[in-house]
Design an enzyme around this catalytic site. Structure first.
Site, PDB file in Angstrom:
ATOM      1  N   ASP A   1      67.181  91.488  41.628  1.00  0.00           N
ATOM      2  CA  ASP A   1      67.623  92.098  40.378  1.00  0.00           C
ATOM      3  C   ASP A   1      67.510  90.946  39.378  1.00  0.00           C
ATOM      4  O   ASP A   1      68.300  90.000  39.433  1.00  0.00           O
ATOM      5  CB  ASP A   1      69.087  92.560  40.500  1.00  0.00           C
ATOM      6  CG  ASP A   1      69.585  93.191  39.215  1.00  0.00           C
ATOM      7  OD1 ASP A   1      69.231  92.695  38.133  1.00  0.00           O
ATOM      8  OD2 ASP A   1      70.345  94.174  39.287  1.00  0.00           O
ATOM      9  N   HIS A   2      66.515  91.014  38.495  1.00  0.00           N
ATOM     10  CA  HIS A   2      66.217  89.810  37.711  1.00  0.00           C
ATOM     11  C   HIS A   2      67.383  89.412  36.799  1.00  0.00           C
ATOM     12  O   HIS A   2      67.484  88.259  36.401  1.00  0.00           O
ATOM     13  CB  HIS A   2      64.896  89.955  36.937  1.00  0.00           C
ATOM     14  CG  HIS A   2      64.976  90.773  35.691  1.00  0.00           C
ATOM     15  ND1 HIS A   2      65.006  92.135  35.706  1.00  0.00           N
ATOM     16  CD2 HIS A   2      65.045  90.416  34.382  1.00  0.00           C
ATOM     17  CE1 HIS A   2      65.078  92.586  34.456  1.00  0.00           C
ATOM     18  NE2 HIS A   2      65.104  91.569  33.640  1.00  0.00           N
TER      19      HIS A   2
ATOM     20  N   LYS B   1      69.235  85.337  35.492  1.00  0.00           N
ATOM     21  CA  LYS B   1      69.346  84.832  34.124  1.00  0.00           C
ATOM     22  C   LYS B   1      70.437  83.764  34.078  1.00  0.00           C
ATOM     23  O   LYS B   1      71.515  83.946  34.629  1.00  0.00           O
ATOM     24  CB  LYS B   1      69.703  85.977  33.154  1.00  0.00           C
ATOM     25  CG  LYS B   1      68.561  86.973  32.926  1.00  0.00           C
ATOM     26  CD  LYS B   1      68.970  88.010  31.890  1.00  0.00           C
ATOM     27  CE  LYS B   1      67.977  89.153  31.827  1.00  0.00           C
ATOM     28  NZ  LYS B   1      66.811  88.908  30.984  1.00  0.00           N
TER      29      LYS B   1
ATOM     30  N   GLU C   1      68.079  97.559  23.850  1.00  0.00           N
ATOM     31  CA  GLU C   1      66.673  97.159  23.726  1.00  0.00           C
ATOM     32  C   GLU C   1      66.072  97.823  22.496  1.00  0.00           C
ATOM     33  O   GLU C   1      66.310  99.011  22.262  1.00  0.00           O
ATOM     34  CB  GLU C   1      65.883  97.600  24.947  1.00  0.00           C
ATOM     35  CG  GLU C   1      66.323  96.920  26.221  1.00  0.00           C
ATOM     36  CD  GLU C   1      65.441  97.331  27.381  1.00  0.00           C
ATOM     37  OE1 GLU C   1      64.429  96.666  27.604  1.00  0.00           O
ATOM     38  OE2 GLU C   1      65.764  98.339  28.038  1.00  0.00           O
TER      39      GLU C   1
ATOM     40  N   HIS D   1      71.266  96.629  36.724  1.00  0.00           N
ATOM     41  CA  HIS D   1      71.678  95.432  35.990  1.00  0.00           C
ATOM     42  C   HIS D   1      73.130  95.485  35.473  1.00  0.00           C
ATOM     43  O   HIS D   1      73.883  94.529  35.613  1.00  0.00           O
ATOM     44  CB  HIS D   1      70.750  95.209  34.795  1.00  0.00           C
ATOM     45  CG  HIS D   1      69.296  95.218  35.158  1.00  0.00           C
ATOM     46  ND1 HIS D   1      68.820  94.670  36.321  1.00  0.00           N
ATOM     47  CD2 HIS D   1      68.204  95.711  34.518  1.00  0.00           C
ATOM     48  CE1 HIS D   1      67.507  94.818  36.369  1.00  0.00           C
ATOM     49  NE2 HIS D   1      67.102  95.447  35.298  1.00  0.00           N
TER      50      HIS D   1
ATOM     51  N   LYS E   1      67.233 102.407  24.996  1.00  0.00           N
ATOM     52  CA  LYS E   1      65.968 101.918  24.437  1.00  0.00           C
ATOM     53  C   LYS E   1      65.874 102.400  22.999  1.00  0.00           C
ATOM     54  O   LYS E   1      66.502 103.381  22.619  1.00  0.00           O
ATOM     55  CB  LYS E   1      64.802 102.463  25.259  1.00  0.00           C
ATOM     56  CG  LYS E   1      64.828 101.946  26.698  1.00  0.00           C
ATOM     57  CD  LYS E   1      63.458 101.773  27.256  1.00  0.00           C
ATOM     58  CE  LYS E   1      63.495 101.332  28.698  1.00  0.00           C
ATOM     59  NZ  LYS E   1      63.563  99.877  28.881  1.00  0.00           N
TER      60      LYS E   1
ATOM     61  N   LYS F   1      67.450  93.923  20.160  1.00  0.00           N
ATOM     62  CA  LYS F   1      67.594  93.546  21.568  1.00  0.00           C
ATOM     63  C   LYS F   1      68.837  92.679  21.670  1.00  0.00           C
ATOM     64  O   LYS F   1      68.950  91.659  20.974  1.00  0.00           O
ATOM     65  CB  LYS F   1      66.374  92.752  22.036  1.00  0.00           C
ATOM     66  CG  LYS F   1      66.445  92.353  23.502  1.00  0.00           C
ATOM     67  CD  LYS F   1      65.109  91.830  24.002  1.00  0.00           C
ATOM     68  CE  LYS F   1      65.182  91.346  25.443  1.00  0.00           C
ATOM     69  NZ  LYS F   1      65.233  92.415  26.425  1.00  0.00           N
TER      70      LYS F   1
HETATM   71  C1  BG6 Z   1      63.904  96.237  33.828  1.00  0.00           C
HETATM   72  C2  BG6 Z   1      63.852  97.692  33.416  1.00  0.00           C
HETATM   73  O1  BG6 Z   1      64.509  96.110  35.082  1.00  0.00           O
HETATM   74  O2  BG6 Z   1      64.674  95.521  32.867  1.00  0.00           O
HETATM   75  C3  BG6 Z   1      63.237  97.828  32.030  1.00  0.00           C
HETATM   76  O3  BG6 Z   1      63.068  98.408  34.361  1.00  0.00           O
HETATM   77  C4  BG6 Z   1      63.979  96.963  31.035  1.00  0.00           C
HETATM   78  O4  BG6 Z   1      63.242  99.186  31.613  1.00  0.00           O
HETATM   79  C5  BG6 Z   1      64.115  95.539  31.558  1.00  0.00           C
HETATM   80  O5  BG6 Z   1      63.260  96.973  29.829  1.00  0.00           O
HETATM   81  C6  BG6 Z   1      65.023  94.716  30.656  1.00  0.00           C
HETATM   82  O6  BG6 Z   1      65.001  93.382  31.075  1.00  0.00           O
HETATM   83  P1  BG6 Z   1      65.308  92.191  30.065  1.00  0.00           P
HETATM   84  O7  BG6 Z   1      65.265  90.975  30.916  1.00  0.00           O
HETATM   85  O8  BG6 Z   1      64.235  92.234  29.013  1.00  0.00           O
HETATM   86  O9  BG6 Z   1      66.658  92.484  29.489  1.00  0.00           O
END
Ligand code: BG6
Length: 503
Positions: free
Chosen positions: A185-186, A190, A224, A248, A348, A353
């Site tokens: 989960d990226h 962070k 976003e 997230h 979105k 952002k």
């Molecule tokens: C991704 C989602 O996991 O995270 C996207 O699938 C989203 O829809 C993105 O835009 C947002 O990531 P960040 O790092 O730009 O906040």
């Protein structure tokens, strides 16, 4: 100087290496790790994809990605040549014996040249519906290697609901032990998300007031300005609840609400996070509108540009009822958080952002200042700015300079960039290095994924039963539908305008 941590020799196999993720995120992150001296000297990155390409074309495409997206990739030059020697490509879809044999030969070749122990990492950068089949193929082909040295990285979404997540987890666990599975989960990679733990547990100041006695409520916003772009097809099957909340935002909630860990090891941290998810109060199905609001963007204006509505995006049904915005109220039923609402919202095509956690404290218990001096006297507020302009802001009351007693709000600010010079590593750099080092702290364990689905499954069920007739219900460039305002207004509160949008 601190020596860079370096993993053991590694062969990383990326399935779906011709796709966007490899080009935009994975290889740029690996390249920056290489430039910073974190990759092992003995490392091979093997890409596999159905797209016909040879090693040269593969490297050229990735060089382009590195130049555009890598933190340290602006002018790759000689460093690139050194890095590119580690990249190679196999064309195939990994379903036939010939492809299995070729992959096995390449892995063995790399490993045998080096001698000694070697990590084997399989990265599944493939569409979600292919993950289970790919894991099964790897098992059948006998390529799962030594348990301690073989790891598999799986991208979200992990299923589409609780039942499918369980089925996927069962398939994976037939081939791999849980300790080998790294569910990425990226957000957890962070820097500022990790800093929530440092902020809470490396300082004695805030933890004593981090509970229902001092905190009125918490807001977690992930806004976003972008729309769904070229991902309309995927988004039609996901929607904001699955795409963002289940993954997230729920993870950020866990970090804000968890109990202090006894030690910073993977299981301890993940246990404390799981405790939060298990304490989340189920949303009552008959009062779902009091707890959840959904929205879909129509056309509108952002920063002077006319933006199309969701239904006009590529790959999206003209009559789609998929949500691009969700606001949600949750309670965590434990001693610390009894009665404190957590408001989560994501969308979105919002005005800016901004990812922020806003902690709103309770008002001062006694109003000793004369009414004329205080104005509206807002309570203290702590904002953790996850992105952009990473930092922390504490709002408090101060005496306005002058001969009369007048109070005004003032801010104490901490900025990452101002305090720690240099650009922080990208989330994928942190996470890929952790996989190579075998540190699973920042990855989701099976129980967390399932507990996350338990939070959102009732909402999915309720939504399936009713069609949102008012879609699209917010204009691009606004803060979401009116229902989101009502959701928080019914409790006598308002959404905080993110710092990134207010300056
Ligand atoms: C991704 C989602 O996991 O995270 C996207 O699938 C989203 O829809 C993105 O835009 C947002 O990531 P960040 O790092 O730009 O906040």
């Amino acid at each position: 100087m601190i020596e860079p941590v370096r993993p053991d020799p590694t062969v990383m196999v990326i399935f779906g290496a011709g796709g966007d993720l490899t080009w935009r995120k994975l290889v740029p992150a690996l390249y920056s790790l290489f430039v910073d001296g974190h990759l092992p000297d003995r490392m091979q990155i093997l890409g596999l994809d159905r797209r016909p390409m040879d090693d040269r074309a593969f490297r050229e495409r990735l060089r382009d990605g590195v130049t555009r997206f890598a933190r340290l990739g602006r002018e790759p030059g000689a460093k690139w040549d050194e890095f590119a020697a580690r990249l190679s490509f196999v064309c195939g879809d990994f379903t036939g014996a010939a492809c299995h044999a070729e992959l096995s030969r390449r892995i063995d070749e790399a490993g045998s040249q080096w001698g000694g122990a070697c990590n084997r990492i399989y990265y599944f950068a493939v569409p979600p519906e292919m993950v289970a089949a790919l894991a099964t193929e790897l098992g059948a082909a006998g390529l799962t290697g030594e348990r301690e040295r073989t790891r598999v990285v799986v991208e979200k979404p992990f299923g589409w609901d609780l039942a499918s997540a369980r089925a996927l987890n069962q398939t994976l666990s037939r081939v791999f032990d849980e300790s080998q599975i790294y569910r990425i989960d990226h957000y957890l990679g962070k820097e500022t998300v990790q800093n929530i733990l440092a902020f809470r547990f490396a300082n004695a100041l805030f933890e004593p007031i981090w509970d229902q006695r001092y905190i009125d409520h918490v807001q977690i916003t992930v806004a976003e300005a972008e729309g769904v772009g070229h991902r309309g097809g995927y988004y039609e099957t996901a929607g904001a609840l699955r795409d963002m909340i289940q993954s997230h935002l729920v993870q950020v909630l866990c970090l804000v609400a968890m109990e202090p860990p006894v030690a910073f090891d993977a299981d301890e941290i993940r246990n404390r996070k799981s405790d939060v998810l298990h304490a989340v109060r189920p949303i009552p199905m008959d009062r779902i509108h009091e707890f959840v609001a959904r929205g879909q963007y129509g056309s509108g204006w952002i920063e002077g540009e006319k933006e199309i509505g969701y239904r006009e995006e590529d790959g999206v049904d003209l009559h789609s009822f998929v949500e691009t915005f969700v606001a949600l109220k949750l309670f965590v039923d434990n001693w610390r958080w009894q009665g404190v609402p957590f408001y989560l919202r994501t969308g979105k095509r919002l005005p800016a952002k901004a990812t922020e956690v806003c902690i709103r404290f309770r008002p001062a218990p006694h109003r000793s200042f004369p009414a004329a001096a205080v104005g509206d006297w807002p309570p203290n507020q702590l904002v953790l700015q996850i992105q952009p302009d990473e930092g922390i802001r504490l709002r408090f009351q101060a005496k306005r300079p002058g001969l009369q007693l007048r109070l005004a709000s003032a801010d104490m600010r901490f900025s990452y960039r101002g305090t720690f010079q240099g650009e922080p590593p990208e989330a994928y750099e942190t996470l890929l290095l952790d996989v190579m080092l075998g540190d699973a702290t920042l990855f989701k364990r099976i129980d967390q994924v399932e507990a996350g689905w338990k939070v959102v499954d009732p909402i999915l069920d309720a939504w399936r039963a009713t069609t949102p007739e008012d879609f699209p219900n917010y204009r691009a460039g606004t803060w979401g539908p009116e229902a989101a305002e009502l959701l928080i207004a019914q409790d006598g509160r308002t959404w905080t305008l993110p710092v990134a949008a207010s300056e």
